[in-house]
Enzyme design. Structure first.
Site, PDB file in Angstrom:
ATOM      1  N   ASP A   1      -2.188  -1.166   0.677  1.00 43.59           N
ATOM      2  CA  ASP A   1      -1.421  -2.120   1.489  1.00 43.59           C
ATOM      3  C   ASP A   1       0.035  -2.118   1.035  1.00 43.59           C
ATOM      4  O   ASP A   1       0.326  -1.911  -0.149  1.00 43.59           O
ATOM      5  CB  ASP A   1      -2.021  -3.528   1.375  1.00 43.59           C
TER       6      ASP A   1
ATOM      7  N   GLU B   1      -6.480  -8.617   9.587  1.00 49.08           N
ATOM      8  CA  GLU B   1      -6.081  -9.048   8.239  1.00 49.08           C
ATOM      9  C   GLU B   1      -5.017 -10.136   8.303  1.00 49.08           C
ATOM     10  O   GLU B   1      -5.016 -11.086   7.515  1.00 49.08           O
ATOM     11  CB  GLU B   1      -5.564  -7.842   7.438  1.00 49.08           C
TER      12      GLU B   1
END
Length: 384
Positions: free
Chosen positions: A238, A191
């Site tokens: 997140d 990511e």
């Protein structure tokens, strides 16, 4: 870690898209009290879930491989009925020249028994497990070691109930093949940007997985055309684990799901089931007027899936935590009551979504005060 982007809303398309769907029966107060509570699993030094992830884990490095083994060992030992799949890719990066860096996504799922893969819709719980390339030694506790541990906790919490539910359905003669629903966890790699966040230096794993699933087709006459189509909701965690998070509702089409999660948080706080004492709810926009939508979204692992039509529930604070992309983003700077609260909130949401309220193992609980919304029913997609 993500950056902000722009969202161009097409109101007419949203109106034509929206449709009614099955209802979610809310968990009762007793159901909420019966949920397991995180304990030593989230200890930053010895916790079975979290501690092994609190290391530098840049894609393609030994630390990254260690965390992969941690996930695999946990599911093989603790949850052997979950299927473990890999999706691998390689790419060059701005800091590695011509060297191909490996990116490995783990797909860990549990489907109803005897259900063809193409007929199973799946609640999809997601976090990335890689850490930033720089500064050297960066751990990324909120970004996103803690979210990964939260998903492991949720999987363990629901495992026995999934078995009990599907066994009861079989014994009663209920047809599990009618709209079967499973659950899958995506631990995504790559990511983080290696140098500067761009469309090509970020989201390495999620871009590869979304593209691959978009081109994989289930058997003819399946309920879902591709693995992307089978995602009933993509719930991305997140930057969770710092005190006093404020998580907005980012998308109109999943505000119903955000509101469901927010309602669960509010009820658990009223019942004294959560530990942290935040200034405001973690999910403060539950039930707000839909007119407030139109803000930009945050670029993160959901974007390659969202661009292909997948419905997204993005659980990320705005503003970002103070430790974002700093060396202080380590285990010592986690607010563990907040971490444990998120684990319980995500677990409650998953139990409600999977309709496990009558199948969770019973724990001894003391009768206490009741919340105001006991027994209510939340509708899955009612907004336009």
């Amino acid at each position: 870690m993500p950056r902000r982007g722009n969202l161009v809303a097409l109101a007419g398309l949203l109106v034509s898209w929206a449709c009614a769907a099955a209802a979610l029966t809310a968990l009762s107060d007793d159901d909420l009290r019966n949920l397991p509570s995180p304990g030593s699993e989230f200890d930053i030094d010895n916790g079975a879930l979290l501690a092994p992830i609190l290391i530098p884990r840049v894609s393609g490095t030994e630390g990254n491989f260690k965390v992969q083994r941690h996930f695999v060992d946990f599911f093989k030992k603790e949850l052997p009925d979950w299927e473990i799949l890999w999706q691998n890719s390689t790419s060059t990066t701005p800091v590695t020249g011509d060297k191909q860096v490996p990116f490995s996504n783990l797909i860990i799922r549990r489907d109803p028994p005897e259900s063809p893969a193409g007929d199973v819709g799946r609640l999809t719980l997601v976090a990335h497990y890689d850490s930033k390339y720089s500064p050297t030694g960066f751990v990324g506790a909120v970004d996103s070691a803690a979210p990964c541990a939260m998903l492991m906790f949720a999987a363990k919490a629901i495992d026995e109930a999934l078995t009990a539910k599907w066994k009861a359905m079989k014994e009663s003669g209920d047809d599990m093949l009618q709209q079967p629903e499973g659950v899958q966890i995506l631990f995504l790699d790559g990511e983080e940007a290696f140098r500067t966040w761009t469309s090509t230096d970020s989201l390495y794993g999620s871009r590869s997985l979304a593209e691959q699933w978009d081109g994989e087709f289930h058997a003819a006459m399946s309920a879902y055309r591709t693995p992307l189509d089978s995602i009933s909701l993509f719930v991305l965690l997140d930057l969770l684990g710092s005190a006093d998070p404020v998580v907005p509702s980012y998308f109109l089409t999943t505000n119903w799901a955000y509101s469901n999660m927010g309602s669960l948080e509010q009820r658990m706080r009223k019942l004294g089931l959560l530990e942290a004492k935040p200034r405001n709810p973690f999910l403060p926009e539950a039930g707000q007027d839909i007119k407030h939508f139109g803000r930009g979204y945050i670029e993160d692992d959901h974007v390659p899936f969202m661009k292909r039509g997948v419905e997204i529930l993005h659980i990320i604070p705005s503003p970002f935590p103070d430790v974002w992309h700093k060396m202080e983003d380590d285990g010592e700077h986690l607010d563990l009551p907040t971490v444990r609260d998120w684990a319980k909130i995500v677990t409650a949401f998953t139990v409600e979504w999977m309709d496990l309220k009558d199948h969770m193992p019973k724990r001894a609980v003391k009768p206490e005060k009741r919340s105001e919304t006991t027994g209510s029913v939340h509708s899955k997609r009612t907004e336009l």
